[in-house]
Write a protein that holds these residues in place. Structure first.
Motif, short mmCIF file in Angstrom:
data_model
loop_
_atom_site.label_atom_id
_atom_site.label_comp_id
_atom_site.label_asym_id
_atom_site.label_seq_id
_atom_site.Cartn_x
_atom_site.Cartn_y
_atom_site.Cartn_z
N GLU A 43 -64.00 -19.72 -24.25
CA GLU A 43 -63.40 -18.74 -25.17
C GLU A 43 -62.59 -17.70 -24.40
OE1 GLU A 43 -65.92 -17.04 -28.17
OE2 GLU A 43 -67.01 -18.92 -28.41
N GLN A 44 -63.18 -17.19 -23.31
CA GLN A 44 -62.47 -16.20 -22.51
C GLN A 44 -61.22 -16.81 -21.88
OE1 GLN A 44 -62.96 -12.83 -22.12
NE2 GLN A 44 -60.98 -12.98 -21.10
N MET A 45 -61.33 -18.05 -21.43
CA MET A 45 -60.18 -18.73 -20.85
C MET A 45 -59.05 -18.83 -21.87
SD MET A 45 -59.84 -22.56 -19.17
CE MET A 45 -61.47 -22.50 -18.54
N GLY A 46 -59.38 -19.15 -23.11
CA GLY A 46 -58.38 -19.24 -24.17
C GLY A 46 -57.73 -17.90 -24.46
N ARG A 47 -58.56 -16.84 -24.53
CA ARG A 47 -58.00 -15.50 -24.77
C ARG A 47 -57.06 -15.08 -23.64
NH1 ARG A 47 -63.26 -14.60 -26.86
NH2 ARG A 47 -64.01 -13.87 -24.84
N THR A 48 -57.47 -15.34 -22.42
CA THR A 48 -56.64 -14.98 -21.26
C THR A 48 -55.34 -15.77 -21.26
OG1 THR A 48 -58.62 -14.45 -19.96
CG2 THR A 48 -56.59 -14.85 -18.74
N ALA A 49 -55.42 -17.07 -21.53
CA ALA A 49 -54.21 -17.89 -21.58
C ALA A 49 -53.25 -17.40 -22.66
CB ALA A 49 -54.58 -19.35 -21.82
N ALA A 50 -53.79 -17.07 -23.83
CA ALA A 50 -52.95 -16.58 -24.93
C ALA A 50 -52.28 -15.26 -24.54
CB ALA A 50 -53.79 -16.40 -26.19
N GLU A 51 -53.03 -14.39 -23.90
CA GLU A 51 -52.48 -13.10 -23.47
C GLU A 51 -51.35 -13.30 -22.45
OE1 GLU A 51 -54.12 -9.58 -20.66
OE2 GLU A 51 -55.42 -10.13 -22.34
N LEU A 52 -51.55 -14.19 -21.50
CA LEU A 52 -50.51 -14.45 -20.50
C LEU A 52 -49.26 -15.06 -21.14
CD1 LEU A 52 -52.71 -15.84 -17.59
CD2 LEU A 52 -51.57 -13.63 -17.67
N ILE A 53 -49.46 -15.96 -22.08
CA ILE A 53 -48.32 -16.57 -22.77
C ILE A 53 -47.58 -15.53 -23.60
CG2 ILE A 53 -47.67 -18.20 -24.62
CD1 ILE A 53 -50.02 -19.98 -23.53
N ASN A 54 -48.32 -14.72 -24.35
CA ASN A 54 -47.69 -13.69 -25.19
C ASN A 54 -46.93 -12.66 -24.37
OD1 ASN A 54 -48.49 -14.75 -27.64
ND2 ASN A 54 -50.40 -13.55 -27.70
N GLU A 55 -47.42 -12.36 -23.19
CA GLU A 55 -46.77 -11.35 -22.34
C GLU A 55 -45.83 -11.98 -21.31
OE1 GLU A 55 -49.85 -8.89 -20.72
OE2 GLU A 55 -50.60 -8.34 -22.71
N ASN A 56 -45.66 -13.30 -21.40
CA ASN A 56 -44.78 -14.04 -20.50
C ASN A 56 -45.10 -13.72 -19.03
OD1 ASN A 56 -42.81 -15.95 -20.01
ND2 ASN A 56 -41.16 -14.43 -19.95
N LYS A 57 -46.38 -13.80 -18.68
CA LYS A 57 -46.84 -13.48 -17.33
C LYS A 57 -47.46 -14.71 -16.68
CE LYS A 57 -48.20 -8.64 -18.00
NZ LYS A 57 -49.36 -7.73 -17.94
N ARG A 58 -47.52 -14.66 -15.35
CA ARG A 58 -48.25 -15.65 -14.56
C ARG A 58 -49.25 -14.88 -13.72
NH1 ARG A 58 -45.19 -20.70 -12.34
NH2 ARG A 58 -44.12 -21.34 -14.23
N ALA A 59 -50.44 -15.42 -13.57
CA ALA A 59 -51.45 -14.74 -12.79
C ALA A 59 -52.54 -15.72 -12.37
CB ALA A 59 -52.08 -13.61 -13.60
N VAL A 60 -53.19 -15.39 -11.28
CA VAL A 60 -54.38 -16.12 -10.86
C VAL A 60 -55.57 -15.27 -11.28
CG1 VAL A 60 -55.69 -17.03 -8.92
CG2 VAL A 60 -53.20 -17.19 -8.91
N ILE A 61 -56.40 -15.82 -12.15
CA ILE A 61 -57.49 -15.05 -12.75
C ILE A 61 -58.79 -15.82 -12.59
CG2 ILE A 61 -58.39 -14.08 -14.90
CD1 ILE A 61 -55.44 -13.82 -15.78
N LYS A 62 -59.83 -15.12 -12.17
CA LYS A 62 -61.15 -15.73 -12.12
C LYS A 62 -61.75 -15.69 -13.51
CE LYS A 62 -62.12 -14.50 -7.36
NZ LYS A 62 -63.02 -13.77 -6.45
N ASN A 63 -62.19 -16.82 -13.98
CA ASN A 63 -62.82 -16.89 -15.29
C ASN A 63 -64.33 -16.88 -15.12
OD1 ASN A 63 -62.10 -17.19 -18.16
ND2 ASN A 63 -63.35 -19.02 -18.03
N PRO A 64 -65.06 -16.13 -15.94
CA PRO A 64 -66.51 -16.10 -15.80
C PRO A 64 -67.15 -17.46 -16.11
CG PRO A 64 -65.82 -14.89 -17.76
CD PRO A 64 -64.59 -15.30 -17.04
#
Length: 73
Positions: A43-64
Motif C-alpha cells: 500500500e505504501q509503495m503504491g502511494r509513493t509511486a502515485a505521488e512521484l508520478i503526480n509530481e513528475n519526480k524520480r527518487a530512490v526510496i526505501k519502502n518499509p
C-alpha cells in the motif's frame, strides 16, 4: 519444492532447517503451522509511486517491510 525435499531427507522445518519466504499470503499462514515471511508494504509503495508520478519526480526510496516470524524458523 523445498518442503518436499526436506521431507524426503527427513528434516524438520523449524528445527533442522529454517524457511523464510517473500510476501505474505494466507497459505503461508497455515502451511507447516506457519512459514516466516518478509513482506514489503504494498500500500505504501503504491502511494509513493502515485505521488512521484503526480509530481513528475524520480527518487530512490526505501519502502518499509514487515517480518512475520512463525514456526518455520
Amino acid at each position: 519444492n523445498l518442503i518436499k525435499k526436506s521431507r524426503e531427507q527427513q528434516l524438520t522445518v523449524g528445527k533442522d532447517i529454517g524457511i523464510i519466504s517473500y510476501n505474505e499470503t494466507p497459505l503461508k499462514e497455515i502451511l507447516l503451522d506457519g512459514i516466516t515471511t518478509i513482506s514489503t508494504d504494498h500500500e505504501q509503495m503504491g502511494r509513493t509511486a502515485a505521488e512521484l508520478i503526480n509530481e513528475n519526480k524520480r527518487a530512490v526510496i526505501k519502502n518499509p517491510f514487515t517480518l512475520i516470524k512463525r514456526k518455520s524458523l
